[in-house]
Design a protein around this motif. Sequence first.
Motif, PDB file in Angstrom:
ATOM      1  N   THR A  72      77.828  73.002  25.844  1.00 11.94           N
ATOM      2  CA  THR A  72      78.061  73.348  27.251  1.00 11.94           C
ATOM      3  C   THR A  72      76.744  73.285  28.019  1.00 11.94           C
ATOM      4  O   THR A  72      75.800  73.988  27.677  1.00 11.94           O
ATOM      5  N   GLY A  73      76.695  72.428  29.039  1.00 18.25           N
ATOM      6  CA  GLY A  73      75.492  72.347  29.869  1.00 18.25           C
ATOM      7  C   GLY A  73      75.732  72.872  31.273  1.00 18.25           C
ATOM      8  O   GLY A  73      74.796  73.107  32.028  1.00 18.25           O
ATOM      9  N   THR A  94      91.664  68.096  29.150  1.00 18.99           N
ATOM     10  CA  THR A  94      91.634  66.763  28.545  1.00 18.99           C
ATOM     11  C   THR A  94      90.841  65.780  29.406  1.00 18.99           C
ATOM     12  O   THR A  94      89.971  65.067  28.919  1.00 18.99           O
ATOM     13  N   ARG A  95      91.156  65.793  30.698  1.00 18.98           N
ATOM     14  CA  ARG A  95      90.588  64.785  31.590  1.00 18.98           C
ATOM     15  C   ARG A  95      89.074  64.891  31.712  1.00 18.98           C
ATOM     16  O   ARG A  95      88.388  63.889  31.837  1.00 18.98           O
ATOM     17  N   TRP A  96      88.534  66.113  31.703  1.00 20.05           N
ATOM     18  CA  TRP A  96      87.083  66.285  31.879  1.00 20.05           C
ATOM     19  C   TRP A  96      86.404  66.802  30.608  1.00 20.05           C
ATOM     20  O   TRP A  96      85.281  67.289  30.682  1.00 20.05           O
ATOM     21  N   SER A  97      87.068  66.700  29.462  1.00 22.91           N
ATOM     22  CA  SER A  97      86.486  67.145  28.183  1.00 22.91           C
ATOM     23  C   SER A  97      85.843  68.524  28.299  1.00 22.91           C
ATOM     24  O   SER A  97      84.683  68.718  27.898  1.00 22.91           O
ATOM     25  N   LEU A  98      86.579  69.458  28.844  1.00 20.96           N
ATOM     26  CA  LEU A  98      86.017  70.800  29.040  1.00 20.96           C
ATOM     27  C   LEU A  98      85.756  71.472  27.696  1.00 20.96           C
ATOM     28  O   LEU A  98      86.538  71.342  26.760  1.00 20.96           O
ATOM     29  N   ALA A 155      83.831  74.886  31.870  1.00 21.78           N
ATOM     30  CA  ALA A 155      82.563  74.599  31.183  1.00 21.78           C
ATOM     31  C   ALA A 155      82.636  73.166  30.667  1.00 21.78           C
ATOM     32  O   ALA A 155      83.672  72.739  30.144  1.00 21.78           O
ATOM     33  N   ALA A 156      81.530  72.433  30.828  1.00 26.86           N
ATOM     34  CA  ALA A 156      81.500  71.034  30.398  1.00 26.86           C
ATOM     35  C   ALA A 156      80.073  70.660  30.025  1.00 26.86           C
ATOM     36  O   ALA A 156      79.146  71.464  30.165  1.00 26.86           O
ATOM     37  N   GLY A 157      79.902  69.429  29.557  1.00 28.26           N
ATOM     38  CA  GLY A 157      78.570  68.956  29.204  1.00 28.26           C
ATOM     39  C   GLY A 157      77.670  68.852  30.433  1.00 28.26           C
ATOM     40  O   GLY A 157      76.522  69.279  30.402  1.00 28.26           O
ATOM     41  N   HIS A 158      78.216  68.293  31.503  1.00 26.29           N
ATOM     42  CA  HIS A 158      77.406  68.036  32.697  1.00 26.29           C
ATOM     43  C   HIS A 158      78.066  68.570  33.962  1.00 26.29           C
ATOM     44  O   HIS A 158      79.252  68.835  33.985  1.00 26.29           O
ATOM     45  N   ARG A 159      77.265  68.650  35.046  1.00 25.51           N
ATOM     46  CA  ARG A 159      77.750  69.325  36.245  1.00 25.51           C
ATOM     47  C   ARG A 159      78.915  68.639  36.924  1.00 25.51           C
ATOM     48  O   ARG A 159      79.815  69.312  37.430  1.00 25.51           O
ATOM     49  N   PHE A 214      82.330  70.683  37.967  1.00 24.75           N
ATOM     50  CA  PHE A 214      82.727  70.810  39.377  1.00 24.75           C
ATOM     51  C   PHE A 214      84.084  70.153  39.637  1.00 24.75           C
ATOM     52  O   PHE A 214      84.958  70.736  40.271  1.00 24.75           O
ATOM     53  N   GLU A 215      84.255  68.933  39.167  1.00 25.71           N
ATOM     54  CA  GLU A 215      85.516  68.222  39.429  1.00 25.71           C
ATOM     55  C   GLU A 215      86.701  68.964  38.838  1.00 25.71           C
ATOM     56  O   GLU A 215      87.744  69.090  39.485  1.00 25.71           O
TER      57      GLU A 215
END
Lengths: 81, 81, 146, 146
Positions: free
Chosen positions: C26-27, C68-72, C96-100, C104-105
Amino acid sequence: MDVLYFAWLRERIGIPKETVETDAATVSELVAELVAREERYATAFADTSAVRVALDQELSDFDAALDGVREVAFFPPMTGG
Amino acid sequence: MDVLYFAWLRERIGIPKETVETDAATVSELVAELVAREERYATAFADTSAVRVALDQELSDFDAALDGVREVAFFPPMTGG
Amino acid sequence: MEIRVTSDLFDPSAELSGFAKGRMDTGAVVTFTGVVRDTAGDLKTMRIEHYPGMTEKAIAKIAGEAQTRWSLTDCLVIHRYGDLAPGEAIMMVATAAGHRAEAFEAAEFLMDYLKSRAPFWKKEITETGAEWVAAKDDDEDALSRW
Amino acid sequence: MEIRVTSDLFDPSAELSGFAKGRMDTGAVVTFTGVVRDTAGDLKTMRIEHYPGMTEKAIAKIAGEAQTRWSLTDCLVIHRYGDLAPGEAIMMVATAAGHRAEAFEAAEFLMDYLKSRAPFWKKEITETGAEWVAAKDDDEDALSRW
């Protein structure tokens, strides 16, 4: 004038800060003077497209005039956030 | 079949839920039956463009068939979040 | 992933404290909290009605799609119903995701869908009356970008 | 509005707890937290260098612009420097506004500007070496939308 270096520019030049006596009219002229001085400056400024400059703590560019400027800082593109 | 009403549809019709015996093939036919029954239904369904429908708790539309459906819900556009 | 539909008061800061813990991939963490506003100074209660059963299903579907769509790496949705006072939190999403960009999306996607596709209806009860909050065309339009 | 540039560990949930309190015109609160990732499992330290003096000025300018442009009811920016461990929060922005679009846009604007216009430089120190994080073209491109 105070000249500051950050990140890999600081590492290549070997110091974080120095005081420079110069008649350079622009940032580009100052860089040319530094590059002529020693190899480590030439290495640090080899690719100025990868170098950013701030004058008195405001982002600026290499064409900017140095009249009245007290602090010049050189650094790579920022990577905050 | 169970028929549920929410928000101002519930208020206009006066009940949150009722069991309806119907041969209506589609949602539109069910609405027509309800509207024909009593004034309060006619008022509630006066403008169906402002009414949404869910069949067995999945959003659907007024053309949808009612075969096998156990629960129909009518409500205004949602305002969550 | 956690989904909670509740009439209880909740504390967004306490929710954030346990969120996405122990995931070294998580970034970026984004949270959105919706709060009962009282701009005119006359709101007594925000009453939120929902469709028990469908609400949980609709939110689980939306949240599963976002995950699924944003690999959270984590995802949280809390939404209240019942009577809320001005200043109280109505709902919260956390992603929470790898990148911002992903975080956000996904949070904006969840919000846009919760606004128009989760079966909640708000009624504002003021000193002088009560009125159902009308859905905005903007909110329906917001879905077209996803 | 609060801006904090610090080498101290901070707790995003504690920061959210006091944020935008007592403002009855706040309907939406967005937070973003950046976290030290360790996807490869070999990161020892994320070292963050900054330009004391300019950092605070650059952030104040960005935050002031966001506050005006999106009529924020509150705004917070925290950014750390020094040595950070995997899993620690690097920075946080929080925005409060009347509606969700303003709060989201202001938070994304702040992030895009902090990435490329605030004088921070990250160095990743792993078991086997140390490397300056390179700026991404994407991050520079992200500024063009504002």
